[in-house]
Design a protein around this motif. Sequence first.
Motif, short mmCIF file in Angstrom:
data_model
loop_
_atom_site.label_atom_id
_atom_site.label_comp_id
_atom_site.label_asym_id
_atom_site.label_seq_id
_atom_site.Cartn_x
_atom_site.Cartn_y
_atom_site.Cartn_z
N GLY A 196 4.12 1.29 -7.73
CA GLY A 196 2.79 1.77 -7.10
C GLY A 196 2.15 0.80 -6.56
N GLU B 298 1.43 1.62 -15.96
CA GLU B 298 1.64 0.53 -15.10
C GLU B 298 2.17 -0.73 -15.98
N ASP C 94 6.83 4.32 -10.43
CA ASP C 94 6.57 5.37 -10.54
C ASP C 94 7.14 6.72 -11.25
N ARG D 272 -7.72 -4.43 -1.06
CA ARG D 272 -6.81 -5.00 -1.21
C ARG D 272 -5.49 -5.73 -0.77
N PHE E 289 -3.50 5.77 -16.20
CA PHE E 289 -2.41 5.84 -15.65
C PHE E 289 -1.93 3.94 -15.15
N ARG E 290 -3.29 3.05 -15.39
CA ARG E 290 -3.32 1.94 -14.93
C ARG E 290 -2.32 1.67 -16.26
N PHE F 237 0.85 -1.20 -0.18
CA PHE F 237 0.30 -0.03 0.14
C PHE F 237 0.74 1.12 0.26
N MET F 238 0.47 2.49 -0.07
CA MET F 238 0.93 3.77 -0.55
C MET F 238 1.42 3.63 1.06
N PHE G 239 -2.97 10.81 -13.58
CA PHE G 239 -4.28 10.95 -13.05
C PHE G 239 -5.16 12.08 -13.44
N ARG H 172 -0.51 12.14 -3.54
CA ARG H 172 -1.27 10.64 -3.93
C ARG H 172 -2.58 10.67 -4.63
C1 S3P Z 1 -1.14 4.12 -5.92
C2 S3P Z 1 -0.29 4.43 -5.14
C3 S3P Z 1 0.80 5.74 -6.13
C4 S3P Z 1 1.22 5.86 -7.42
C5 S3P Z 1 -0.65 6.32 -7.63
C6 S3P Z 1 -0.87 5.53 -7.68
C7 S3P Z 1 -2.35 3.39 -5.71
O1 S3P Z 1 2.38 5.04 -5.45
O2 S3P Z 1 1.33 4.77 -8.33
O3 S3P Z 1 -0.26 7.45 -6.58
O4 S3P Z 1 -3.30 3.11 -6.32
O5 S3P Z 1 -2.12 2.77 -4.54
P1 S3P Z 1 2.71 4.80 -3.96
O6 S3P Z 1 2.55 3.20 -4.10
O7 S3P Z 1 4.55 4.49 -4.18
O8 S3P Z 1 2.19 5.88 -3.09
#
Ligand code: S3P
Length: 179
Positions: free
Chosen positions: A80, A61, A34, A138, A57-58, A10-11, A49, A119
Amino acid sequence: MNRNVILIGFMGAGKTSVGQCYAGRLGLRLTDTDELIEETAGMKISEIFRQQGEESFRVLETQMLERLLEDGEPKIISTGGGLPLREENRAVLKKLGTVVYLQVQPETVLRRLEGDDTRPLLQGEDVEGKVRHLLGERDRLYRLAADVMVPTDGKSLDEIVEEIEGRVRQDETAGIERP
Ligand code: S3P
């Protein structure tokens, strides 16, 4: 380490800090999805975003993971927090190397990310509710993606890295012994 090690979670779980510490010990530079996406897109994630939406964005990734799969040099890769959500990404992660889930409690995330404005998913009202909801949702997917799980709360960076090193070694050995 003879394969890539990929940090997921997680973030605010510490993927980047732990990854930098781990890579530094091995004399490597951390590879951060990222950061690579921002370099390629020429803009910050919050901007991607805002202009193109989360779904675009996905897709970036997924493209980034596929690019990393073509590169054979073993690396420490931080990702991320939402990258393992897509099933296709979880499949690429498995091919890419040993996947380490850095587990974190919501309280730690809230403390670490207080005042953070980078974020997009944790802006606005009721950040605590968002963290608890997203993390709850998640956790199952992170577990599905992971080869190894490492709880991080209350541990120093060095302690976490040492635990990862030991667990990755075990996982790599198990991989060799698997028929
Ligand atoms: C996200 C996490 C972020 C970044 C984006 C989306 C997410 O990265 O990829 O803001 O969906 O949890 P970090 O986990 O490094 O903060």
